[in-house]
Design a protein around this motif. Sequence first.
Motif, PDB file in Angstrom:
ATOM      1  N   TYR A 222      -4.206   4.790   2.456  1.00 47.26           N
ATOM      2  CA  TYR A 222      -5.163   5.261   1.458  1.00 47.26           C
ATOM      3  C   TYR A 222      -4.492   5.559   0.135  1.00 47.26           C
ATOM      4  O   TYR A 222      -3.349   5.990   0.088  1.00 47.26           O
ATOM      5  CB  TYR A 222      -5.850   6.548   1.945  1.00 47.26           C
ATOM      6  N   LEU A 223      -5.247   5.334  -0.927  1.00 50.14           N
ATOM      7  CA  LEU A 223      -4.878   5.783  -2.263  1.00 50.14           C
ATOM      8  C   LEU A 223      -5.847   6.906  -2.603  1.00 50.14           C
ATOM      9  O   LEU A 223      -7.059   6.698  -2.629  1.00 50.14           O
ATOM     10  CB  LEU A 223      -4.997   4.655  -3.281  1.00 50.14           C
TER      11      LEU A 223
ATOM     12  N   LYS B  27       0.175   6.820   3.748  1.00 42.47           N
ATOM     13  CA  LYS B  27       0.302   5.700   4.683  1.00 42.47           C
ATOM     14  C   LYS B  27       0.969   6.162   5.969  1.00 42.47           C
ATOM     15  O   LYS B  27       2.017   6.804   5.938  1.00 42.47           O
ATOM     16  CB  LYS B  27       1.102   4.568   4.058  1.00 42.47           C
TER      17      LYS B  27
ATOM     18  N   THR C 242      -2.535  11.333  -8.211  1.00 39.45           N
ATOM     19  CA  THR C 242      -2.610  10.029  -7.559  1.00 39.45           C
ATOM     20  C   THR C 242      -1.535  10.006  -6.490  1.00 39.45           C
ATOM     21  O   THR C 242      -0.365  10.230  -6.789  1.00 39.45           O
ATOM     22  CB  THR C 242      -2.336   8.889  -8.554  1.00 39.45           C
ATOM     23  N   GLU C 243      -1.941   9.758  -5.260  1.00 34.85           N
ATOM     24  CA  GLU C 243      -0.961   9.725  -4.187  1.00 34.85           C
ATOM     25  C   GLU C 243      -1.371   8.703  -3.147  1.00 34.85           C
ATOM     26  O   GLU C 243      -2.546   8.569  -2.811  1.00 34.85           O
ATOM     27  CB  GLU C 243      -0.825  11.095  -3.534  1.00 34.85           C
ATOM     28  N   LYS C 244      -0.376   7.989  -2.629  1.00 31.84           N
ATOM     29  CA  LYS C 244      -0.614   7.017  -1.573  1.00 31.84           C
ATOM     30  C   LYS C 244      -0.250   7.667  -0.241  1.00 31.84           C
ATOM     31  O   LYS C 244       0.825   8.246  -0.095  1.00 31.84           O
ATOM     32  CB  LYS C 244       0.217   5.765  -1.808  1.00 31.84           C
TER      33      LYS C 244
ATOM     34  N   LEU D  72      -7.002   1.092   1.432  1.00 35.24           N
ATOM     35  CA  LEU D  72      -6.286  -0.104   0.990  1.00 35.24           C
ATOM     36  C   LEU D  72      -6.171  -1.166   2.075  1.00 35.24           C
ATOM     37  O   LEU D  72      -6.005  -2.342   1.776  1.00 35.24           O
ATOM     38  CB  LEU D  72      -4.894   0.283   0.487  1.00 35.24           C
TER      39      LEU D  72
END
Length: 118
Positions: free
Chosen positions: A103-104, A39, A35-37, A70
């Motif tokens: 984005y996630l 941006k 899981t990574e954000k 997101l």
Amino acid sequence: MKYLLVLVCVVLCVCFNEGKDFTFGTRANNLLISTEKVKYRSLPLIRRDKDYIYKDPKERIIKGIIARDLSRTDTEVTITEGGIGASNVTLHLQSGRGEELNYLILIFSNSRDINYNF
């Protein structure tokens, strides 16, 4: 009458929900391994192009990829390398003009690929 009201609500939700989520493969009965954000801020009148690279250190096979927008903007996500059936993936993110990338990213692997050696 109730059916017409439900239909209008569904149409309005679809029309005002402009974000482009990217889904490839499946997450059903699979294990979330990353899981990574991601941006990147916006620049006026410029499209942002960024690559997100994931390589699994345990070399598990990827079964599903979800890139959730997101910011609900007009962005595009494509797979440029690896993906389903490989242990790595490169996602190319491209924003609309003057829009940010937010984005996630979720990556799933088959739960049977786990080695339970204690």
